[in-house]
Design a protein around this motif. Structure first.
Motif, PDB file in Angstrom:
ATOM      1  N   LYS A 250       0.647  -1.385   0.107  1.00 24.55           N
ATOM      2  CA  LYS A 250       0.014   0.191   0.028  1.00 24.55           C
ATOM      3  C   LYS A 250       0.775   1.353  -0.095  1.00 24.55           C
ATOM      4  O   LYS A 250       0.314   2.322  -0.044  1.00 24.55           O
ATOM      5  N   ARG A 251       2.228   1.114   0.044  1.00 23.75           N
ATOM      6  CA  ARG A 251       2.967   2.254   0.175  1.00 23.75           C
ATOM      7  C   ARG A 251       2.676   2.983   1.421  1.00 23.75           C
ATOM      8  O   ARG A 251       2.688   4.214   1.298  1.00 23.75           O
TER       9      ARG A 251
ATOM     10  N   SER B 168      21.584  12.586   1.394  1.00 22.81           N
ATOM     11  CA  SER B 168      21.188  13.413   0.203  1.00 22.81           C
ATOM     12  C   SER B 168      20.614  12.300  -0.913  1.00 22.81           C
ATOM     13  O   SER B 168      21.221  11.245  -0.966  1.00 22.81           O
ATOM     14  N   ILE B 169      19.776  12.664  -1.789  1.00 18.74           N
ATOM     15  CA  ILE B 169      19.277  11.742  -2.933  1.00 18.74           C
ATOM     16  C   ILE B 169      19.541  12.430  -4.370  1.00 18.74           C
ATOM     17  O   ILE B 169      19.145  12.248  -5.173  1.00 18.74           O
TER      18      ILE B 169
ATOM     19  N   TYR C 212      14.569   3.060  -5.263  1.00 19.44           N
ATOM     20  CA  TYR C 212      14.395   2.832  -3.911  1.00 19.44           C
ATOM     21  C   TYR C 212      15.672   3.432  -3.004  1.00 19.44           C
ATOM     22  O   TYR C 212      16.659   3.356  -3.559  1.00 19.44           O
ATOM     23  N   ILE C 213      15.218   4.046  -1.954  1.00 18.75           N
ATOM     24  CA  ILE C 213      16.119   4.041  -0.984  1.00 18.75           C
ATOM     25  C   ILE C 213      15.850   3.421   0.390  1.00 18.75           C
ATOM     26  O   ILE C 213      14.557   3.242   0.707  1.00 18.75           O
ATOM     27  N   ILE C 214      16.704   2.504   0.885  1.00 21.85           N
ATOM     28  CA  ILE C 214      16.673   1.874   2.035  1.00 21.85           C
ATOM     29  C   ILE C 214      17.103   2.483   2.984  1.00 21.85           C
ATOM     30  O   ILE C 214      18.451   2.796   2.975  1.00 21.85           O
ATOM     31  N   HIS C 215      16.609   2.970   4.208  1.00 24.69           N
ATOM     32  CA  HIS C 215      17.046   3.676   5.198  1.00 24.69           C
ATOM     33  C   HIS C 215      16.420   3.219   6.643  1.00 24.69           C
ATOM     34  O   HIS C 215      15.726   2.369   6.508  1.00 24.69           O
ATOM     35  N   PRO C 216      17.083   3.605   7.832  1.00 22.16           N
ATOM     36  CA  PRO C 216      16.451   3.158   9.010  1.00 22.16           C
ATOM     37  C   PRO C 216      15.178   3.806   9.411  1.00 22.16           C
ATOM     38  O   PRO C 216      14.489   3.401  10.349  1.00 22.16           O
ATOM     39  N   ARG C 217      14.569   4.810   8.355  1.00 26.78           N
ATOM     40  CA  ARG C 217      13.377   5.279   9.075  1.00 26.78           C
ATOM     41  C   ARG C 217      12.153   4.716   8.406  1.00 26.78           C
ATOM     42  O   ARG C 217      12.461   3.791   7.482  1.00 26.78           O
TER      43      ARG C 217
ATOM     44  N   MET D 221       7.442   8.358   0.687  1.00 24.42           N
ATOM     45  CA  MET D 221       7.516   8.689  -0.542  1.00 24.42           C
ATOM     46  C   MET D 221       8.472  10.113  -0.673  1.00 24.42           C
ATOM     47  O   MET D 221       7.970  10.807  -0.062  1.00 24.42           O
ATOM     48  N   LYS D 222       9.451  10.239  -1.570  1.00 27.56           N
ATOM     49  CA  LYS D 222      10.152  11.446  -1.775  1.00 27.56           C
ATOM     50  C   LYS D 222      10.469  11.704  -2.983  1.00 27.56           C
ATOM     51  O   LYS D 222      11.495  10.877  -3.673  1.00 27.56           O
ATOM     52  N   ASP D 223       9.859  12.826  -3.681  1.00 21.18           N
ATOM     53  CA  ASP D 223      10.212  13.019  -5.040  1.00 21.18           C
ATOM     54  C   ASP D 223      10.096  11.824  -6.198  1.00 21.18           C
ATOM     55  O   ASP D 223      10.984  11.570  -6.961  1.00 21.18           O
ATOM     56  N   GLY D 224       9.025  11.036  -5.956  1.00 24.41           N
ATOM     57  CA  GLY D 224       8.900   9.776  -6.813  1.00 24.41           C
ATOM     58  C   GLY D 224       9.745   8.657  -6.383  1.00 24.41           C
ATOM     59  O   GLY D 224       9.820   7.652  -7.124  1.00 24.41           O
ATOM     60  N   ILE D 225      10.555   8.681  -5.384  1.00 23.61           N
ATOM     61  CA  ILE D 225      11.492   7.686  -4.836  1.00 23.61           C
ATOM     62  C   ILE D 225      10.871   7.024  -3.314  1.00 23.61           C
ATOM     63  O   ILE D 225      10.289   7.676  -2.756  1.00 23.61           O
TER      64      ILE D 225
END
Length: 452
Positions: free
Chosen positions: A174-175, A409-410, A428-433, A437-441
């Motif tokens: 479901k994002r 930074s992206i 995709y960005i894989i992070h601890p948070r 959705m960030k700028d389509g990422i």
């Protein structure tokens, strides 16, 4: 304690689908639980079974295969009597454990399958190493499947976290971010996976000894010694090179770029001199490799550049014990510091390695990408991983950036997306948070990697 493994369903598919027309070869690293799972499968799915452990070098059994392969009635009668097991046509299975220790048994599969009386399961470590198969013909009557250390889902099953897994999957589809408390629970589960790893024995010790990390660490060090002993058995011509890479994996991963610089291993060294080295480490599944792709597209392997490679440990729990000496781990309480987010040094190394482990367990072959800017005199685009075989949108690739810190930074990923936007399905960005959705990422928490 028998751990639930996904490979069981693949064995069941083979049994029901092949009906004795093919043997199954279960390949994987040492100590990942191959023998345990095939014996459990044999107990549950057959009336009887014989397990022949070729690592024991039983001369009597080896002699049976040498003398009676042309007299199968006699061979089966002798094996049945020797092991005290009544074999039943089409209802019994013979397990050839550590079959690489006696290649003649693997070669015999052609005749045994043609006979059709019983099913055959083989397990092997370092199976494809040239010295293990050079004198035999690999039987076409053999189907191979690869087994890995426990993946994140299997680890969570062992800790009774099925409901949390289902919730994570729903949120990914479901994002949507997880509820804050659930996110914290999932991150704690992920950190435990990173520290314990996916080797069955350390995990069982962890569960049965109330999460005692010192006992877990001792078991992991025993496995590392076993791997080192395996390396010492290699032919002398490239043994030293394999040992050098094996010893330097933690150091390589603690660097910013993480890729292998061959001249730093040994002065004057080049990639071609180390081809056998990486072949051995990856084929033994002690390591996972990631190659540079200089023109990223759907057919990533077409454009791979094998002179640039990143080398990860096959199991992150083992990497932790490999990276720190025993006293250092206990004195600084590294395990507790990582669980409590107090350790910044080297955590990025472990974090990226466990992401690789999770992606590889999902069947992904890994590539990375860099772009050097002549104008800036530096790399202006660096993408940690690109995968291409997971998509519902066909013919697309999926860049992945791994961030161990909460601030990042992206810019690099944005430049990559702009350069190759027609080829990209999703980034995709894989992070601890938590998921955002960030700028389509799609920025996903580390524990969601198993959904990719």
């Amino acid at each position: 304690m028998i751990l639930k493994r996904k490979i069981y369903s693949k064995l069941l598919e083979w049994k029901n689908g092949c009906g004795g027309t093919k043997a199954i070869m279960l390949e994987g690293a040492r100590r990942i639980g191959k023998s345990t799972i095939v014996e459990e499968f044999a107990k549950k799915e057959y009336e009887s079974y014989i397990l022949i452990d070729f690592a024991k070098k039983d001369k009597v059994v080896e002699e049976y295969f040498s003398q009676y392969l042309n007299k199968l009635d006699d061979l089966f009668m002798l094996l049945s009597t020797y092991y005290g097991v009544n074999l039943v046509t089409r209802k019994s299975v013979l397990i050839f454990d550590e079959v690489q220790m006696f290649p003649q048994a693997r070669a015999a599969i052609k005749y045994l399958v043609a006979d059709g009386r019983y099913d055959y399961i083989e397990t092997g470590s370092l199976i494809s190493i040239k010295e293990n198969v050079k004198d035999i013909v690999i039987p076409s009557e053999e189907r191979s499947i690869t087994m890995y250390p426990l993946d994140f889902e299997e680890f969570a099953w062992a800790l009774g976290e099925e409901q949390l897994l289902n919730y994570i999957k729903r949120c990914f589809e479901k994002r949507e971010p997880l509820e804050r408390g659930m996110h914290n629970n999932a991150m704690m589960l992920f950190k435990q996976y990173m520290l314990v790893g996916g080797m069955p024995k350390p995990l069982i010790i962890y569960i049965e000894n109330k999460k005692n990390f010192s006992l877990v660490d001792a078991e992991k060090r025993d496995i590392l010694k076993l791997y080192r002993n395996d390396i010492m058995k290699i032919k002398a011509q490239y043994r030293g090179k394999v040992l050098a890479i094996f010893d330097q994996i933690p150091g390589l991963l603690s660097q910013h770029e993480k890729r292998v610089v061959f001249k730093n291993i040994q002065e004057g060294s080049y990639a071609d001199r180390y081809s056998e080295t990486f072949f051995w480490l990856s084929d033994s599944m002690i390591s996972n490799e990631c190659f540079l792709c200089n023109d990223p597209n759907v057919g990533l392997s077409i454009n791979e550049e094998r002179t640039y490679v990143k080398c990860y440990m096959g199991d992150t729990g083992l990497l932790l014990s490999h990276a720190f000496d025993e006293n250092e781990l206990l004195e600084s309480e590294v395990y507790a510091q990582i669980l409590n987010d107090k350790l910044s040094i080297n955590e990025g190394m472990l974090y990226e390695n466990v992401i690789v482990q999770m992606l590889v367990a999902n069947g992904h072959k890994l590539y990375f990408y860099t772009h050097y800017s002549l104008e800036k005199h530096r790399n202006d685009i660096e993408i940690d991983f690109i995968i291409s075989n997971n998509s519902k949108l066909k013919y697309k690739m999926y860049p992945i950036e791994v961030k161990s810190g909460k601030k990042y930074s992206i810019a690099s990923l944005n430049r990559f997306n702009e350069k190759y936007k027609a080829r990209i399905g999703e980034s995709y960005i894989i992070h601890p948070r938590n998921l955002v959705m960030k700028d389509g990422i799609v920025c996903i928490p580390a524990y969601m990697t198993f959904c990719l």
